[in-house]
Each structure stands twice: as C-alpha cells, then as structure tokens.
Scaffold this motif. Structure first.
Motif, PDB file in Angstrom:
ATOM      1  N   TYR A   1       5.463   1.905   6.728  1.00 24.21           N
ATOM      2  CA  TYR A   1       4.719   2.793   5.900  1.00 24.21           C
ATOM      3  C   TYR A   1       4.643   4.277   6.491  1.00 24.21           C
ATOM      4  O   TYR A   1       3.996   4.853   5.660  1.00 24.21           O
ATOM      5  CB  TYR A   1       3.218   2.063   5.881  1.00 24.21           C
ATOM      6  N   THR A   2       5.526   4.621   7.216  1.00 22.58           N
ATOM      7  CA  THR A   2       5.730   5.891   7.498  1.00 22.58           C
ATOM      8  C   THR A   2       7.283   6.213   7.569  1.00 22.58           C
ATOM      9  O   THR A   2       7.883   5.452   8.568  1.00 22.58           O
ATOM     10  CB  THR A   2       5.137   6.222   8.840  1.00 22.58           C
TER      11      THR A   2
ATOM     12  N   SER B   1       8.305   5.969  -5.793  1.00 17.94           N
ATOM     13  CA  SER B   1       7.060   5.629  -6.388  1.00 17.94           C
ATOM     14  C   SER B   1       7.067   4.502  -7.507  1.00 17.94           C
ATOM     15  O   SER B   1       6.321   3.501  -7.687  1.00 17.94           O
ATOM     16  CB  SER B   1       6.143   6.845  -6.659  1.00 17.94           C
TER      17      SER B   1
ATOM     18  N   GLN C   1       4.282   1.608  -5.567  1.00 17.28           N
ATOM     19  CA  GLN C   1       3.289   2.011  -4.779  1.00 17.28           C
ATOM     20  C   GLN C   1       3.504   3.543  -4.748  1.00 17.28           C
ATOM     21  O   GLN C   1       4.549   3.881  -4.468  1.00 17.28           O
ATOM     22  CB  GLN C   1       3.293   1.302  -3.517  1.00 17.28           C
ATOM     23  N   GLN C   2       2.578   4.199  -4.331  1.00 20.03           N
ATOM     24  CA  GLN C   2       2.854   5.871  -4.344  1.00 20.03           C
ATOM     25  C   GLN C   2       3.638   6.199  -2.848  1.00 20.03           C
ATOM     26  O   GLN C   2       3.239   5.605  -1.835  1.00 20.03           O
ATOM     27  CB  GLN C   2       1.689   6.572  -4.548  1.00 20.03           C
ATOM     28  N   VAL C   3       4.773   6.788  -2.951  1.00 25.07           N
ATOM     29  CA  VAL C   3       5.230   7.496  -1.571  1.00 25.07           C
ATOM     30  C   VAL C   3       4.820   9.094  -1.565  1.00 25.07           C
ATOM     31  O   VAL C   3       4.944   9.795  -2.654  1.00 25.07           O
ATOM     32  CB  VAL C   3       6.491   7.287  -1.896  1.00 25.07           C
ATOM     33  N   ILE C   4       4.066   9.217  -0.800  1.00 25.31           N
ATOM     34  CA  ILE C   4       3.195  10.482  -0.594  1.00 25.31           C
ATOM     35  C   ILE C   4       3.869  11.534   0.525  1.00 25.31           C
ATOM     36  O   ILE C   4       4.186  11.049   1.658  1.00 25.31           O
ATOM     37  CB  ILE C   4       1.581  10.294  -0.110  1.00 25.31           C
TER      38      ILE C   4
ATOM     39  N   ALA D   1      10.988  10.708  -3.452  1.00 26.86           N
ATOM     40  CA  ALA D   1       9.369  10.044  -3.392  1.00 26.86           C
ATOM     41  C   ALA D   1       9.041   9.833  -4.891  1.00 26.86           C
ATOM     42  O   ALA D   1       8.305   8.764  -5.137  1.00 26.86           O
ATOM     43  CB  ALA D   1       8.455  10.926  -2.928  1.00 26.86           C
TER      44      ALA D   1
ATOM     45  N   ARG E   1       0.630  -1.240   0.021  1.00 25.90           N
ATOM     46  CA  ARG E   1       0.016  -0.129  -0.046  1.00 25.90           C
ATOM     47  C   ARG E   1       1.110   1.221  -0.047  1.00 25.90           C
ATOM     48  O   ARG E   1       2.211   1.180   0.063  1.00 25.90           O
ATOM     49  CB  ARG E   1      -0.947   0.229   0.988  1.00 25.90           C
ATOM     50  N   PRO E   2       0.345   2.107  -0.164  1.00 27.72           N
ATOM     51  CA  PRO E   2       1.166   3.663  -0.142  1.00 27.72           C
ATOM     52  C   PRO E   2       1.795   3.984   1.002  1.00 27.72           C
ATOM     53  O   PRO E   2       1.653   3.571   2.351  1.00 27.72           O
ATOM     54  CB  PRO E   2       0.074   4.808  -0.266  1.00 27.72           C
ATOM     55  N   ILE E   3       3.026   4.549   0.906  1.00 25.16           N
ATOM     56  CA  ILE E   3       3.987   4.828   2.029  1.00 25.16           C
ATOM     57  C   ILE E   3       3.787   6.451   2.306  1.00 25.16           C
ATOM     58  O   ILE E   3       3.867   7.294   1.184  1.00 25.16           O
ATOM     59  CB  ILE E   3       5.507   4.504   1.667  1.00 25.16           C
ATOM     60  N   LYS E   4       3.875   6.719   3.281  1.00 26.61           N
ATOM     61  CA  LYS E   4       3.955   8.388   3.850  1.00 26.61           C
ATOM     62  C   LYS E   4       5.340   8.704   4.155  1.00 26.61           C
ATOM     63  O   LYS E   4       6.043   8.057   4.786  1.00 26.61           O
ATOM     64  CB  LYS E   4       3.230   8.499   5.077  1.00 26.61           C
TER      65      LYS E   4
END
Length: 325
Positions: free
Chosen positions: A90-91, A58, A63-66, A54, A32-35
């Motif tokens: 994920y953070t 990505s 996966q999107q790195v936000i 980022a 899932r996306p990573i912050k």
C-alpha cells in the motif's frame, strides 16, 4: 436423527465456506487506498508522471491511488520514507534516475536502493532536453553555447532539479565532454528551477522533457539539444547533443517500486494494470506528447533496468567527479 444432523452440519459448513469466501473477496488486493510517493515537489516530470499513472490506476483498481510529495535531500527523503514503510503493498515509490545515481553520489545513505526497493513496473523512458533561457543569452545551438561558455567564464549557471538527478548528471556529462565550465545550481525540484530559468536567473538546464516541453512550446524557453542518441519524434527540429558532441547520450527512466518484501500479489496486480495502461491509445498519446517511450514489462524487467541504470550512472558520477553539492 443422524440424517438430520448430517444435513445441519452440511448447512453449517456451507455457510462457513461462503462467509470465508466473502471475507477473502473483501480482503482482495487492494482493499484500501494506495499511497504513491514522489520524492520531489509538484511540477516536475516525476510528479507529472505520478499523477498521470495514479489517475489511471485509481480507475482500474477501484481504490484511490494518492500521490504524496515528499521532497528534499536530493530525492533521498521520499525514497527513505518508502524503504521504511510497511511492506504491505500500500506504499509505492515513483522510481526515477536519481534513485540509481544517488547510490554512488551519496556514500552515506541509510538504505541500499537496489536491495531495499523491489521493481514493480516500468512506465516510461524519456530524453532530457538542453533548454536555455531567452533572457540575455545570444546562442541558438549547442556549438554556439559551448563557444559562448568558453568565451565568458563564470557567466553560465546550470540549474538542476537537485543534486544527483539525471538533470544534474546530464549536465555534468556535458561539461566533461565539451570542456564547458558551468556552475551547478541545484533546486528542490524542476518547478522552481524552471521558474528561475525563464526569468534568466540561471542560463541552462538539462531537464526531463515532460516538465520543460510546455515552456519550450510556448516560447518561454529555447530547446537547443536532446540528450538521446537520436532526435526526439515529438520535437524533430531539435538536434541531439550527440550531433555536436560525438558519443554524448543520456536518458531518464521512470517506474514504480515497493519496499522489499511486499506481497507478490500486490506487485503482480499493479504491474498488470500499468501494462494495460501503457497499451491504451490515450496514454500512449499523452506520453508521446511528453516525449516519453513506454517501457512495459514484468517486475523483473524493471528490476533489471534499475540495476543496469545504477551501474551506468555510477560510472558517470565517478568520471565526472560530480558531488552532492
């Protein structure tokens, strides 16, 4: 009959293993996306580097790195947010010099950065640049700046991207080594500080080169010194401050960190992809344009950088008498 049962059991076992394999594959990191948390507002070096890495991650991770900006508290609000986030990989935190500096500058933090954040990957090391306003400041080099400063007490305001940043401490080191008195004006990030510097509301900043470079190249600011021991290859005409003040040297460093206890699988995957990114010609070129030297290595290498830099800046904080004003 027995043979039939054996065949059925074999088919069931095969199906079970296949299902588990598919499940394991779908749960492989990252699923899932990573912050990626930046403890400053948009526009500064930390934010610029975060968005650059980022975007690259990505593509590599699928996966999107936000990037999420959480400014305030001299970098401490965003850092504390990551420290208290689930250690699930994920953070992430865009680690910067203020993280090491604040360990000494702020005696009552609710976290211990060196113990509560694990190093994941180094990204870049960059000098800071002594940039001055072009509005009503008749100086062209470090020696002239010091002379003007001493001849005009109370007239030099030194901007920074916040108390405790390398931008702040590079200036404090300059003050202590030059005998030049300047009033520190902390901002909530490099973006607003540079806006006021361009307008002449403040007179000088010792900024991370990536965020100041565009304004220097456009002529809106004047660079008179680099904080690195040698001249910066991307701006060879700008002397190092050490050419005027013997022994002066300060550089900024950036990388990625995660909360203590994060999965080794996540740490190793991010580390590997960052190292691949730093080896790419386009990334190298972009970092060079920003005045940065890539610092690839293992998670342990970056962890050592964090520990060493924290110790180094603790001495600067104590020697300069800097406070979290």
């Amino acid at each position: 009959m027995i043979k039939s049962l054996i065949c059925s059991a074999t088919l069931i076992l095969t199906a079970f293993l296949a299902t588990n394999a598919i499940s394991a594959s779908s749960d492989a990191y990252p699923s899932r996306p990573i912050k990626l948390v930046v403890a400053y507002p948009p526009g500064g070096t930390t934010d610029v580097l975060a968005r650059l890495i980022a975007a690259n991650l990505s593509e590599k991770l699928g996966q999107q790195v936000i990037v999420e900006n959480k400014p305030g508290g001299g970098n401490n609000i965003g850092t504390e947010y990551v420290v208290n986030s689930p250690a699930d990989g994920y953070t992430m935190l865009l680690v910067n010099p203020a993280n090491g500096i604040n360990t000494t500058l702020y005696p009552k933090l609710h976290f211990n950065f060196v113990k509560d954040i694990v190093g994941v990957a180094g990204i870049v090391r960059t000098p800071n640049v002594m940039a001055i306003t072009t509005v009503n400041l008749p100086v062209n080099n470090v020696a002239e700046f010091i002379a003007y400063c001493k001849a005009n007490p109370g007239k030099i305001n030194m901007a920074s991207s916040g108390s405790g940043t390398s931008v702040h401490l590079s200036g404090e080191l300059f003050k202590s080594m030059s005998g030049c008195e300047m009033t520190h004006v902390p901002y909530k990030g490099a973006g607003p500080a540079l806006t006021d510097l361009i307008a002449g509301q403040v007179q000088v900043i010792f900024d991370n080169l990536p965020s100041s470079a565009p304004h220097i190249n456009s002529g809106r600011l004047k660079a008179i010194g680099m904080t690195s021991a040698q001249r910066e290859p991307s701006m060879p005409a700008v002397p190092s401050i050490g050419e005027t003040i013997t022994g002066y040297e300060a550089t900024a460093w950036f990388g990625l960190g995660m909360p203590k206890g994060s999965p080794r699988e996540a740490i190793d995957r991010i580390n590997a992809e960052v190292n691949k990114a730093l080896a790419e010609p386009k990334m190298k070129e972009r970092l060079f344009e920003l005045g940065g030297l890539p610092i690839p290595g293992t998670p342990e290498d970056f962890g050592k950088t964090i520990a060493d830099e924290t110790k180094k800046w603790a001495k600067v904080v104590k020697d300069s008498g800097a406070t979290a004003d």
